[in-house]
Design a protein around this motif. Structure first.
Motif, PDB file in Angstrom:
ATOM      1  N   LEU B  33      23.149  16.050 -27.725  1.00  0.00           N
ATOM      2  CA  LEU B  33      21.096  16.023 -28.468  1.00  0.00           C
ATOM      3  C   LEU B  33      20.864  15.479 -27.789  1.00  0.00           C
ATOM      4  O   LEU B  33      19.948  15.816 -27.996  1.00  0.00           O
ATOM      5  N   GLY B  34      20.908  14.325 -27.833  1.00  0.00           N
ATOM      6  CA  GLY B  34      19.645  13.204 -27.634  1.00  0.00           C
ATOM      7  C   GLY B  34      19.141  13.442 -26.483  1.00  0.00           C
ATOM      8  O   GLY B  34      18.247  13.513 -26.290  1.00  0.00           O
ATOM      9  N   ALA B  35      20.080  13.676 -25.316  1.00  0.00           N
ATOM     10  CA  ALA B  35      18.857  13.802 -23.920  1.00  0.00           C
ATOM     11  C   ALA B  35      18.621  15.247 -23.207  1.00  0.00           C
ATOM     12  O   ALA B  35      17.603  15.887 -22.838  1.00  0.00           O
ATOM     13  N   ARG B  36      18.950  16.724 -24.489  1.00  0.00           N
ATOM     14  CA  ARG B  36      17.843  17.748 -24.526  1.00  0.00           C
ATOM     15  C   ARG B  36      16.998  17.779 -25.345  1.00  0.00           C
ATOM     16  O   ARG B  36      15.118  17.344 -24.201  1.00  0.00           O
ATOM     17  N   LEU B  37      17.044  16.663 -26.514  1.00  0.00           N
ATOM     18  CA  LEU B  37      15.664  16.343 -26.946  1.00  0.00           C
ATOM     19  C   LEU B  37      14.741  15.414 -26.593  1.00  0.00           C
ATOM     20  O   LEU B  37      13.849  15.826 -26.180  1.00  0.00           O
ATOM     21  N   LEU B  38      15.185  14.465 -25.671  1.00  0.00           N
ATOM     22  CA  LEU B  38      14.151  13.144 -25.027  1.00  0.00           C
ATOM     23  C   LEU B  38      14.010  14.129 -23.568  1.00  0.00           C
ATOM     24  O   LEU B  38      13.022  13.091 -23.269  1.00  0.00           O
ATOM     25  N   TYR B  39      14.832  14.654 -22.956  1.00  0.00           N
ATOM     26  CA  TYR B  39      14.148  15.140 -21.587  1.00  0.00           C
ATOM     27  C   TYR B  39      12.242  16.264 -21.457  1.00  0.00           C
ATOM     28  O   TYR B  39      12.115  15.994 -21.115  1.00  0.00           O
ATOM     29  N   ASP B  40      13.074  16.828 -22.767  1.00  0.00           N
ATOM     30  CA  ASP B  40      11.868  17.595 -23.474  1.00  0.00           C
ATOM     31  C   ASP B  40      10.769  16.918 -23.960  1.00  0.00           C
ATOM     32  O   ASP B  40       9.418  17.217 -23.916  1.00  0.00           O
ATOM     33  N   ARG B  41      10.848  15.722 -25.309  1.00  0.00           N
ATOM     34  CA  ARG B  41       9.787  14.946 -25.433  1.00  0.00           C
ATOM     35  C   ARG B  41       9.126  13.631 -24.933  1.00  0.00           C
ATOM     36  O   ARG B  41       8.445  13.210 -25.477  1.00  0.00           O
ATOM     37  N   ILE B  42      10.093  12.862 -24.374  1.00  0.00           N
ATOM     38  CA  ILE B  42       9.381  11.987 -23.369  1.00  0.00           C
ATOM     39  C   ILE B  42       8.550  12.279 -22.098  1.00  0.00           C
ATOM     40  O   ILE B  42       9.420  12.713 -21.607  1.00  0.00           O
ATOM     41  N   PRO B  43       7.114  11.472 -21.897  1.00  0.00           N
ATOM     42  CA  PRO B  43       6.644  12.135 -20.817  1.00  0.00           C
ATOM     43  C   PRO B  43       7.866  11.614 -19.792  1.00  0.00           C
ATOM     44  O   PRO B  43       7.879  10.471 -19.406  1.00  0.00           O
ATOM     45  N   ALA B  44       7.516  12.260 -18.487  1.00  0.00           N
ATOM     46  CA  ALA B  44       7.991  11.166 -17.387  1.00  0.00           C
ATOM     47  C   ALA B  44       7.013   9.840 -17.295  1.00  0.00           C
ATOM     48  O   ALA B  44       5.995  10.108 -17.352  1.00  0.00           O
ATOM     49  N   CYS B  45       7.783   9.204 -16.648  1.00  0.00           N
ATOM     50  CA  CYS B  45       7.739   7.729 -16.307  1.00  0.00           C
ATOM     51  C   CYS B  45       6.735   7.224 -17.528  1.00  0.00           C
ATOM     52  O   CYS B  45       5.974   6.594 -17.240  1.00  0.00           O
ATOM     53  N   ALA B  46       6.830   7.618 -18.478  1.00  0.00           N
ATOM     54  CA  ALA B  46       6.751   6.872 -20.356  1.00  0.00           C
ATOM     55  C   ALA B  46       6.792   5.423 -19.292  1.00  0.00           C
ATOM     56  O   ALA B  46       7.527   5.010 -19.403  1.00  0.00           O
ATOM     57  N   ASP B  47       6.221   4.291 -20.102  1.00  0.00           N
ATOM     58  CA  ASP B  47       6.941   2.923 -20.619  1.00  0.00           C
ATOM     59  C   ASP B  47       7.937   2.744 -21.578  1.00  0.00           C
ATOM     60  O   ASP B  47       7.062   3.731 -22.821  1.00  0.00           O
ATOM     61  N   PRO B  48       8.812   2.278 -21.350  1.00  0.00           N
ATOM     62  CA  PRO B  48      10.058   2.528 -22.667  1.00  0.00           C
ATOM     63  C   PRO B  48       9.343   1.434 -23.724  1.00  0.00           C
ATOM     64  O   PRO B  48      10.228   1.602 -24.543  1.00  0.00           O
ATOM     65  N   LEU B  49       9.045   0.632 -23.050  1.00  0.00           N
ATOM     66  CA  LEU B  49       8.738   0.339 -24.540  1.00  0.00           C
ATOM     67  C   LEU B  49       7.124  -0.134 -25.335  1.00  0.00           C
ATOM     68  O   LEU B  49       6.770  -0.377 -25.801  1.00  0.00           O
ATOM     69  N   GLY B  50       6.124   1.119 -24.806  1.00  0.00           N
ATOM     70  CA  GLY B  50       5.443   1.828 -25.107  1.00  0.00           C
ATOM     71  C   GLY B  50       5.710   2.772 -27.102  1.00  0.00           C
ATOM     72  O   GLY B  50       6.667   2.998 -27.111  1.00  0.00           O
ATOM     73  N   PRO B  51       4.399   3.168 -26.920  1.00  0.00           N
ATOM     74  CA  PRO B  51       4.155   4.389 -28.562  1.00  0.00           C
ATOM     75  C   PRO B  51       4.680   5.936 -27.370  1.00  0.00           C
ATOM     76  O   PRO B  51       5.522   6.507 -28.861  1.00  0.00           O
ATOM     77  N   ASP B  52       5.053   6.094 -26.600  1.00  0.00           N
ATOM     78  CA  ASP B  52       5.374   7.511 -25.504  1.00  0.00           C
ATOM     79  C   ASP B  52       7.344   7.279 -26.308  1.00  0.00           C
ATOM     80  O   ASP B  52       7.770   8.649 -26.164  1.00  0.00           O
TER      81      ASP B  52
END
Lengths: 99, 627
Positions: B33-52
């Motif tokens: 479920l996590g992969a489905r949700l986060l694939y859709d909701r974390i923008p590509a190439c987001a900073d993993p330690l950033g607000p997105d």
């Protein structure tokens, strides 16, 4: 005389020639009373082809084998001199990975 | 089922979301479920330690039920350590308690300006100030939170290591259980989220509760006797010595040989009965009949545990015993118990921390670190005092600890080119304590999985009882892809279902679809689970491909695969032909042999049609020499 059931499992069983997919190799061993785990394994090493190569080298269990006596885990240092009784079950299987 | 709590730390807003039934059916829960949700909701190439960046805490449908053994939750996010999909799994009681509060998971985005913690008491969820808790170590923290909110709360938190965004940091719960890998403690720290405190009274919904109870009784009679006995009688410490001698455990930063360098019964000093001699009592996770954990006591000597905790700590797992034992040629068990306590209390992953200590010792031995560089520590193989001192420095980011607190890759980058020979990692993750030269199938998992360098992903090391895979010599590298595929896919389902890996290794595999069916009311057969697992694994992989990451371009340490092979011992002559293993596996599952981008057909057959066009446009560099 007493009888001990010995079971070798998983790929160790297949290394002893078992064709069972799940890997079972079983023998009933007849013993005089007071025999130890070491005695049983020594007898099997003499009688069963491949047993000394796969399971027991004549002095100790080969590395990476789990030994259970009646479902309880024993390490070799404690298991070797355990005296077996009629109806006891000895199980030998490969050490588990993971953890 | 399917209720999530959303927390936006930038705006302090809390919402809930209901997940559609078809998503739950197709992705199970947990990291699926996590992969489905986060694939859709974390923008590509987001900073993993950033607000997105989004951090998730997700249970599975079996979590908190009477299923065998529904104790787990999974922490998910984009790993700040590997830059890939990240997940880490933990037992104890936190996951079940989250279900009792009525939530299947929590998703956190944004960054809080000040330290906070989330308090959940059934339907009430609120953010609280954590200024007074910031800096606290785990034992003190949990005690403080229980004093404040009652003894029955369950806590998931970070220690000082996570606060300091150490890439070795774990997410911890129930004082000592760790979701250790992928550096997700750093992600939680970057959000200034110190803890989640949860208390719930609700019943976990189960479609067929009576059926589930019957299944529990049935499978408690049908299990692998060896696995059951090992976990019940000893826990994972029971395999430590045999694994060192057999070649399963890496020795001396992967450069040693167990029977030569740690042999003559040396490894027995840190294994099974030696460890159990310190055990005060067993520790069982939620409704677990095995109880592989334990509480230990070490009262005297240089490695006595913290007096404030009555000299008690937790029994080190196999991974910890090997990482701080055979990896360091350290046969001083007290020092390993102490290092384990430090890691638990500061919130560090023991695998990565022990491995980083091994790397530092070898760099010191090779003259790449001076005595001054290591703060004057007498850092050498087997020096227990220095090992514990260095572990403490890493936990506090003190002195040389600052160099090492972000793991091997960060340290090697700073030390210089010559250090890479001793950097035993894949994709930025320090390798676990299972050697691909002993289990060649793990090489495929370490290199190819969405989370690199992970032993709890599927491979020939972890066959569940009752699966009955065709026999295959582990050193016969060709012809094993079908087996690997089944094991990988079932592991994805297991990790998504909320059950423990040790249940998976102990109880007959049919228990997995049976229990999932009883809980959800949907009818899953064992055959149904394979494509579900493959869908989950593929989506984790797509998450990485979208970032432009090709796993075939991951650096593979020579020692991991036997280049050159060892010249004596049980692994003598072994060089792992991982390329053949991976090439045949990629061909079988329809992934490109050079880029690993899944074919349109392989996506469609998994119901991922909407990603076909997107995947075709991923900018993934090709790897040469694999085709």
């Amino acid at each position: 005389m007493s009888r001990v059931h010995v079971e070798v499992r998983h790929y160790l069983a297949r290394m002893l020639g078992s064709q069972d997919l799940e890997g079972h190799w079983e023998r009933e061993i007849e013993l005089s009373s007071g025999c130890t785990v070491r005695d049983v394994l020594s007898q099997l090493a003499e009688e069963e082809r491949g047993f000394s190569d796969v399971i027991y080298d004549g002095e100790r269990l080969r590395r990476g084998i789990l030994l259970l006596i009646n479902g309880k885990l024993y390490h070799w240092a404690k298991a070797a001199e355990v005296e077996l009784r009629d109806g006891d079950r000895l199980s030998l299987s490969p050490m588990i990975g993971g953890g | 089922m399917g209720k999530l709590l959303w927390l936006d730390l930038s705006s302090s807003q809390i919402d809930t979301e209901e997940i559609a039934e078809d998503v739950l059916h197709d992705y199970i829960g947990g990291y699926g479920l996590g992969a489905r949700l986060l694939y859709d909701r974390i923008p590509a190439c987001a900073d993993p330690l950033g607000p997105d960046s989004i951090l998730g805490f997700l249970t599975g449908p079996l979590t908190g039920t009477t299923a065998l053994i529904g104790s787990r939750y999974v922490v998910v996010g984009k790993s700040p350590k590997t830059g890939t999909w990240g997940d880490a799994n933990s037992g104890g009681y936190f996951g079940p308690e989250l279900k009792f509060a009525g939530y299947d998971g929590i998703l956190v985005r944004g960054i809080s300006p000040d330290p906070v913690y989330l308090l959940i008491e059934d339907d009430n969820a609120e953010l609280r100030d954590a200024s007074d808790l910031w800096g606290m170590r785990l034992m003190e923290l949990e005690r403080a939170l229980r004093k404040r909110h009652g003894e029955r709360v369950r806590v998931c938190s970070i220690g000082p290591a996570g606060e300091q965004v150490s890439l070795l940091a774990a997410v911890m719960n129930d004082y000592h259980r760790a979701a250790g890998r992928s550096g997700l403690g750093a992600l939680m720290g970057s959000k200034r989220l110190k803890a989640i405190v949860v208390r719930g009274e609700k019943e976990v919904p189960v479609a067929d509760a009576e059926g589930l109870r019957r299944l529990r009784a049935k499978y408690l009679r049908e299990y692998d006797e060896d696995a059951y006995a090992l976990f019940r009688d000893e826990g994972t410490c029971g395999i430590t010595a045999e694994s060192a001698y057999s070649g399963d455990s890496p020795v001396k930063n992967w450069g040693g040989i167990g029977v030569r360098d740690f042999g003559d019964d040396v490894a027995d000093k840190i294994s099974d009965d030696s460890v159990l001699a310190y055990q005060q009592r067993k520790f069982n996770c939620y409704r677990c009949p095995l109880g592989c954990g334990g509480v230990v006591k070490l009262e005297h000597g240089p490695f006595a545990l913290d007096q404030a905790n009555d000299y008690q700590g937790y029994k080190p797992e196999y991974e910890t015993l090997a990482a701080f034992g055979s990896m360091l040629l350290n046969d001083n068990l007290g020092s390993i118990i102490k290092a384990n306590e430090i890691c638990n209390d500061y919130g560090l992953d023991t695998i990565s921390t022990g491995s980083t200590v091994a790397f530092a010792i070898e760099c010191r031995e090779q003259g790449l670190l001076s005595e001054r560089d290591v703060d004057g520590l007498d850092l050498r193989w087997g020096n227990a005092e220095a090992i514990v001192a260095l572990t403490r420095k890493i936990a506090r980011r003190e002195g040389v600890g600052e160099l090492l607190a972000d793991g091997i890759v960060a340290a090697a980058t700073r030390i210089g080119e010559d250090a890479w020979e001793y950097a035993i990692e894949v994709g930025g993750e320090e390798l676990p304590m299972h050697d691909p030269r002993f289990w060649p199938g793990t090489a495929t998992a370490y290199i190819l999985d969405g989370t690199p360098g992970r032993h709890t992903q599927g491979s020939e090391m972890l066959p569940p009882p009752g699966l009955g895979l065709p026999e295959h010599d582990k050193y016969e590298y060709s012809g094993k892809a079908e087996n690997h595929r089944k094991l990988v896919n079932l592991t994805h389902v297991m990790n998504s279902a909320g059950i423990c890996l040790f249940a998976y290794m102990t109880f007959y595999i049919q228990s997995l679809p049976d229990q999932l069916s009883a809980v959800t009311g949907w009818k899953y057969s064992l055959e149904d689970l394979y494509p579900i697992g493959e869908r989950i694994g593929t989506l984790r992989h797509l998450f990485n491909l979208r970032e432009g990451l090709n796993p075939l371009l991951r650096r593979i340490p020579d020692r991991m695969v036997g280049v050159p092979p060892q010249d004596e011992g049980p692994l003598e002559g072994v060089t792992v032909d991982y390329r053949t293993q991976i090439r045949e596996y990629l061909e079988l599952i329809g992934w490109d042999p050079k880029t690993t981008v899944p074919s349109a057909d392989s996506l469609r057959v998994l119901g991922l049609d909407e990603l076909v066009d997107e995947a075709a446009n991923f900018q993934v560099p090709a790897a040469e020499g694999w085709g």
